[in-house]
Design an enzyme around this catalytic site. Structure first.
Site, PDB file in Angstrom:
ATOM      1  N   LYS A   1     -18.179  -6.334  16.238  1.00 25.46           N
ATOM      2  CA  LYS A   1     -18.466  -5.732  14.928  1.00 25.46           C
ATOM      3  C   LYS A   1     -19.967  -5.784  14.625  1.00 25.46           C
ATOM      4  O   LYS A   1     -20.569  -4.784  14.201  1.00 25.46           O
ATOM      5  CB  LYS A   1     -17.687  -6.473  13.838  1.00 25.46           C
ATOM      6  CG  LYS A   1     -17.821  -5.827  12.473  1.00 25.46           C
ATOM      7  CD  LYS A   1     -17.251  -6.693  11.380  1.00 25.46           C
ATOM      8  CE  LYS A   1     -15.765  -6.530  11.243  1.00 25.46           C
ATOM      9  NZ  LYS A   1     -15.217  -7.399  10.179  1.00 25.46           N
TER      10      LYS A   1
ATOM     11  N   CYS B   1      -4.427  -5.428  -1.124  1.00 24.76           N
ATOM     12  CA  CYS B   1      -4.691  -6.370  -2.220  1.00 24.76           C
ATOM     13  C   CYS B   1      -3.470  -6.630  -3.103  1.00 24.76           C
ATOM     14  O   CYS B   1      -2.997  -7.760  -3.188  1.00 24.76           O
ATOM     15  CB  CYS B   1      -5.843  -5.869  -3.079  1.00 24.76           C
ATOM     16  SG  CYS B   1      -7.346  -5.685  -2.121  1.00 24.76           S
TER      17      CYS B   1
ATOM     18  N   LYS C   1      -4.171   5.079  -0.453  1.00 30.24           N
ATOM     19  CA  LYS C   1      -4.658   5.833  -1.613  1.00 30.24           C
ATOM     20  C   LYS C   1      -5.732   6.798  -1.122  1.00 30.24           C
ATOM     21  O   LYS C   1      -6.176   6.679   0.021  1.00 30.24           O
ATOM     22  CB  LYS C   1      -5.187   4.890  -2.693  1.00 30.24           C
ATOM     23  CG  LYS C   1      -6.377   4.054  -2.254  1.00 30.24           C
ATOM     24  CD  LYS C   1      -6.779   3.143  -3.371  1.00 30.24           C
ATOM     25  CE  LYS C   1      -8.258   3.177  -3.583  1.00 30.24           C
ATOM     26  NZ  LYS C   1      -8.703   2.372  -4.683  1.00 30.24           N
TER      27      LYS C   1
HETATM   28  C1  UGA Z   1      -7.398  -3.349  -6.248  1.00 26.33           C
HETATM   29  C2  UGA Z   1      -8.026  -3.533  -7.634  1.00 26.33           C
HETATM   30  O1  UGA Z   1      -7.952  -2.301  -8.361  1.00 26.33           O
HETATM   31  C3  UGA Z   1      -9.489  -3.984  -7.526  1.00 26.33           C
HETATM   32  O2  UGA Z   1     -10.028  -4.226  -8.810  1.00 26.33           O
HETATM   33  C4  UGA Z   1      -9.546  -5.263  -6.689  1.00 26.33           C
HETATM   34  O3  UGA Z   1     -10.877  -5.691  -6.494  1.00 26.33           O
HETATM   35  C5  UGA Z   1      -8.911  -5.007  -5.329  1.00 26.33           C
HETATM   36  O4  UGA Z   1      -7.545  -4.575  -5.511  1.00 26.33           O
HETATM   37  C6  UGA Z   1      -8.938  -6.285  -4.544  1.00 26.33           C
HETATM   38  O5  UGA Z   1      -8.264  -7.241  -4.935  1.00 26.33           O
HETATM   39  O6  UGA Z   1      -9.735  -6.401  -3.604  1.00 26.33           O
HETATM   40  P1  UGA Z   1      -7.465  -1.440  -4.353  1.00 26.33           P
HETATM   41  O7  UGA Z   1      -6.353  -2.186  -3.711  1.00 26.33           O
HETATM   42  O8  UGA Z   1      -8.633  -1.014  -3.539  1.00 26.33           O
HETATM   43  O9  UGA Z   1      -8.088  -2.291  -5.581  1.00 26.33           O
HETATM   44  O10 UGA Z   1      -6.851  -0.100  -4.956  1.00 26.33           O
HETATM   45  P2  UGA Z   1      -6.309   0.407  -6.375  1.00 26.33           P
HETATM   46  O11 UGA Z   1      -7.071   1.608  -6.761  1.00 26.33           O
HETATM   47  O12 UGA Z   1      -6.217  -0.675  -7.358  1.00 26.33           O
HETATM   48  O13 UGA Z   1      -4.832   0.875  -5.966  1.00 26.33           O
HETATM   49  C7  UGA Z   1      -3.854  -0.050  -5.524  1.00 26.33           C
HETATM   50  C8  UGA Z   1      -2.512   0.639  -5.370  1.00 26.33           C
HETATM   51  O14 UGA Z   1      -1.980   0.988  -6.638  1.00 26.33           O
HETATM   52  C9  UGA Z   1      -2.552   1.924  -4.555  1.00 26.33           C
HETATM   53  O15 UGA Z   1      -1.439   1.956  -3.692  1.00 26.33           O
HETATM   54  C10 UGA Z   1      -2.441   3.017  -5.600  1.00 26.33           C
HETATM   55  O16 UGA Z   1      -1.844   4.187  -5.105  1.00 26.33           O
HETATM   56  C11 UGA Z   1      -1.562   2.342  -6.636  1.00 26.33           C
HETATM   57  N1  UGA Z   1      -1.707   2.896  -8.000  1.00 26.33           N
HETATM   58  C12 UGA Z   1      -2.878   2.739  -8.675  1.00 26.33           C
HETATM   59  C13 UGA Z   1      -0.634   3.543  -8.597  1.00 26.33           C
HETATM   60  O17 UGA Z   1       0.454   3.689  -8.010  1.00 26.33           O
HETATM   61  N2  UGA Z   1      -0.772   4.010  -9.880  1.00 26.33           N
HETATM   62  C14 UGA Z   1      -1.927   3.865 -10.575  1.00 26.33           C
HETATM   63  O18 UGA Z   1      -1.980   4.309 -11.749  1.00 26.33           O
HETATM   64  C15 UGA Z   1      -3.009   3.217  -9.955  1.00 26.33           C
END
Ligand code: UGA
Length: 442
Positions: A35, A259, A319
């Protein structure tokens, strides 16, 4: 400031690049030689909008460097961030072996006062353990431990890091706090100062609350399906209340990624271990599982028999705007359909390569465009809401499919428009087309 980041994965690399971008001198450490060799050549191992540009720019200016030597890293940084993985154990609890290993490895290298910052997502009380470990292996060392959880989202990591809602600094020492404030000064964001335990708890509690919002709206979507109400309208109506907010109220196939599933399971395990069970979060998990099952049930009912049905799936990443397919609900969906004999042709703008490397990769066809994926398909499923899917040429899609049937697992499309184009459209918790508001009206 001179900053070292130990662990150059998703969080470590993007954080390091953003620190360099605001003018700090950053050294990123990783024990994976391959990496580091790639990074030294300017080859970025992950897809994240805007990341490559700032990595290359700051490597060129000398603000961002890479090494495999933890000793060099610790000695060159005033502030040393730990950003290594904290994977789940079988029972959902957090495997802290990498954190413990880094704490041991940095101990002998501490040659002057250091602030050791935990950026990885860890259970409450981990900071105390890190401090205890360093003291055991380097009793005379001068250091403070700080917790500084990260809230970036994949797909918009750089912009989240550059424009954070808040920066949480959990510190029990004024000296460490002063240095941490200097690290974050260029970001001009609100800083919340807490003790270490509270900062650690904020991260798990925040992710769990966001997952709870998603499961909440998904549970409401089931009620919508049973009654003919429309979840998009309901979410607008709920979200317009400032106390609730519209964000994270998008009904869909449920949450996935590296996450939420891990962090919610961890928070449940932590609470159980502490003797303060958090049963609400168990229900959040249950709803998340049920949501996908309900969706597959509807596909089953419509197609009658899944065996040998040609199904196109748009989206494999967990996503949009990421190539990450880890714990992706889209992948889980495909696995379940394949297990029932369906023939899947999938397309994802960024996640296809990673999906090919999964066990399911060899059991499906991966198309090189959304249009080719739907050729002769008997149904199209939208599993990830990439914007390019919304602007696809649906006249051509209709012509190309064997039967014009769409299951929209992310409510990306306008049901009315799809009906006008001759599709039979099924969204999540959406009212029958004759009652459904069009996207333009909403
Ligand atoms: C999430 C948190 O949003 C971040 O703040 C955090 O830092 C991160 O985890 C982490 O712990 O490192 P992430 O997993 O990158 O971020 O993505 P999100 O945008 O939160 O989406 C997570 C999941 O929820 C996805 O599968 C998305 O499709 C789903 N989701 C999100 C929904 O089904 N509905 C929504 O309204 C929003």
């Amino acid at each position: 400031m001179k900053i070292t980041i130990i662990g150059s994965g998703y969080v470590g690399l993007t954080t390091g690049a953003c620190f360099a971008e605001v003018g700090h001198e950053v050294l990123c450490v990783d024990n994976n030689e391959e990496k580091i060799a790639r990074l030294l050549k300017g080859d970025i191992p992950i897809y994240e909008p805007g990341l490559e540009e700032i990595v290359l720019k700051n490597v060129a200016s000398g603000n961002l460097r890479f090494t495999t030597s933890t000793e060099e890293g610790v000695q060159s940084g005033e502030v040393v961030f730990i950003a290594v993985p904290t994977p789940p154990n079988e029972d959902g609890s957090v495997d802290l072996r990498f954190i413990e290993k880094v704490a041991r490895e940095i101990s002998p290298a501490i040659d002057s006062y250091k602030v050791i910052v935990d950026k990885s997502t860890v259970p409450v009380n981990t900071g105390e353990k890190v401090a205890e470990t360093i003291k055991r292996y380097a009793p005379d060392s001068d250091f403070d431990v700080v917790s500084n959880p990260e809230f970036l989202r994949e797909g918009c990591a750089v912009s989240d890091l550059m424009n954070p809602d808040r920066i949480v600094i959990g510190a029990n020492s004024d000296r460490a706090l002063a240095l941490m404030k200097k690290v974050y000064e260029p970001f001009m964001a609100p800083i919340l100062v807490t003790d270490i335990n509270s900062a650690e708890l904020i991260k798990h509690a925040a992710n769990s609350f966001l997952a709870l919002k998603i499961s909440y709206i998904n549970a409401v979507s089931a009620v919508c399906e049973a009654t003919g109400a429309d979840i998009e309208m309901v979410a607008e109506g709920i979200g317009a209340d400032k106390r609730i907010g519209r964000a994270f109220l998008n009904a869909g196939l449920g949450y996935g990624g590296s996450c939420f599933p891990k962090d919610i399971a961890a928070f449940i395990a932590i609470s159980d271990q502490l003797g303060t069970p958090f049963d609400l979060l168990k229900e959040v998990e249950r709803i998340n599982v049920t949501q996908l099952e309900r969706f597959i049930d509807r596909i089953r009912k419509k197609l009658w028999v899944l065996q040998d049905k040609k199904i196109a799936v748009w989206g494999l990443a967990f996503k949009p705007d990421t190539d990450d397919v880890r714990c992706s609900v889209a992948i889980e969906l495909v696995e379940k359909l394949v297990a029932e004999g369906a023939q899947i042709t999938a397309y994802d703008p960024q996640g296809a390569e990673n999906a090919k490397n999964l066990p399911i990769g060899s059991k499906i066809k991966i198309a090189d465009s959304a249009e080719t994926a739907v050729k002769d398909a008997e149904a199209l499923i939208i599993a990830t809401e990439w914007p390019e899917f919304a602007s696809a040429d649906f006249f051509a899609v209709h012509k190309s499919m064997l039967a014009p049937l769409i299951f929209d697992g992310r409510n990306l499309l306008d049901p009315r428009k799809m009906a006008q184009l001759g599709f039979e459209y099924h969204g999540i918790g959406r009212a029958p087309v004759e009652n459904a508001p069009s996207t333009e009206n909403s």
